[in-house]
Write a protein that holds these residues in place. Sequence first.
Motif, PDB file in Angstrom:
ATOM      1  N   GLN A 135       0.612  -1.260   0.048  1.00 45.32           N
ATOM      2  CA  GLN A 135       0.074  -0.094   0.088  1.00 45.32           C
ATOM      3  C   GLN A 135       0.752   1.270  -0.082  1.00 45.32           C
ATOM      4  OE1 GLN A 135      -3.127   0.118  -0.191  1.00 45.32           O
ATOM      5  NE2 GLN A 135      -3.725   2.332  -0.093  1.00 45.32           N
ATOM      6  N   GLY A 136       1.679   1.018   0.694  1.00 47.29           N
ATOM      7  CA  GLY A 136       2.816   2.318   0.534  1.00 47.29           C
ATOM      8  C   GLY A 136       2.660   2.915   1.987  1.00 47.29           C
TER       9      GLY A 136
ATOM     10  N   GLY B  65       4.525   4.771   8.823  1.00 46.56           N
ATOM     11  CA  GLY B  65       3.605   4.922   7.645  1.00 46.56           C
ATOM     12  C   GLY B  65       2.587   3.888   7.488  1.00 46.56           C
ATOM     13  N   ILE B  66       2.381   3.327   8.740  1.00 48.43           N
ATOM     14  CA  ILE B  66       1.153   2.125   8.867  1.00 48.43           C
ATOM     15  C   ILE B  66       0.166   2.943   9.436  1.00 48.43           C
ATOM     16  CG2 ILE B  66       0.944   0.036  10.081  1.00 48.43           C
ATOM     17  CD1 ILE B  66       2.976  -0.026   7.892  1.00 48.43           C
ATOM     18  N   GLY B  67      -0.907   2.511   8.792  1.00 43.43           N
ATOM     19  CA  GLY B  67      -2.254   3.193   9.185  1.00 43.43           C
ATOM     20  C   GLY B  67      -3.405   2.259   8.662  1.00 43.43           C
ATOM     21  N   VAL B  68      -4.536   2.831   8.502  1.00 45.93           N
ATOM     22  CA  VAL B  68      -5.582   2.158   8.021  1.00 45.93           C
ATOM     23  C   VAL B  68      -5.690   1.908   6.423  1.00 45.93           C
ATOM     24  CG1 VAL B  68      -8.364   2.264   7.674  1.00 45.93           C
ATOM     25  CG2 VAL B  68      -7.258   3.201   9.858  1.00 45.93           C
TER      26      VAL B  68
ATOM     27  N   ALA C 113       1.815  -7.078   4.460  1.00 47.79           N
ATOM     28  CA  ALA C 113       3.336  -7.243   4.160  1.00 47.79           C
ATOM     29  C   ALA C 113       3.663  -5.912   4.382  1.00 47.79           C
ATOM     30  CB  ALA C 113       3.291  -7.288   2.422  1.00 47.79           C
ATOM     31  N   ASP C 114       2.824  -4.715   4.428  1.00 52.45           N
ATOM     32  CA  ASP C 114       3.538  -3.477   4.763  1.00 52.45           C
ATOM     33  C   ASP C 114       3.791  -3.583   6.442  1.00 52.45           C
ATOM     34  OD1 ASP C 114       2.977  -2.121   2.411  1.00 52.45           O
ATOM     35  OD2 ASP C 114       1.097  -1.752   2.951  1.00 52.45           O
TER      36      ASP C 114
END
Length: 280
Positions: free
Chosen positions: A141-142, A221-224, A229-230
């Motif tokens: 997702q990025g 940078g991790i969120g909904v 994998a992210d």
Amino acid sequence: MNMSDQDVQRKLRDLFSDERLGVGSVLNPETIVAGARRRRRRRQLMQTTSGMAAAVVLLGGGLTVFTIHDKDNGAAFPGGDQLTMGAASSSLVQPGPGSSAPPVSSAVGPPNQTTVPPQSTVSDGPAKPPKSTAATKPPTQGEVTSGALLTSAGFGKLRLGMSESEAEATAGPLRAKEVRGTCTYGYAEGAAVPGPTSVSLTESDGITVINPAGTVHTPEGIGVGSTEADILAAYPGSTKDGSAYVAPVSAASAYRIFVADDGSAVGILLTSINQDCQFS
């Protein structure tokens, strides 16, 4: 037609005794025939001797060349069969009367060798495309930057480890406060926090859980919407606990990232690693 010596002598007598010659001949027919016989034998002997001499010269020349080749080049001396074959190939024919020795033919070189091109290994038909070796992984997702920032220390001015009095001094009185066992649950909002959030605390450890109600993201940078994998890429030490990944971010704190059935993140809270309160 061949004539015998007697026939020749008789013919010569008749010729020499012919009165038309006008003179008496002093020649003896027997003498003429004997001289002719001697000359013929001498000629046959010379021809035979010449043929034998030529054969000896040819054979001697071949042996001389072979001996020089053996000494200069170090070739092995041939066996009896090879010498016999060489002698047979010299074509030593005994000349007959009145014929000369046959000419010695020059050596004939080996025929030209035709180089056969190697068989092509290219098969007919269109070339097949190479198989893809890329691993089938879900797309990433990025980085997620939407929502408020939830750090490993706290949310806004609220920090893990704050006592109840410190929390109320910072964010105001906790709303809907409830005590269950050793844990106190409350609700904080206002200027001290980016958005409404639930907290859990104990008298001995202070705030142990900060659970924002709105959308948040982490500094990594991790969120909904983030994928599994992210999450694993951002926090390699994560472990799966039910429907959430527990991702340690410090010696005392960890993110608890809840995921849906498809593996995408739907919520994040901050918790102390060692605590017994519920996630309010």
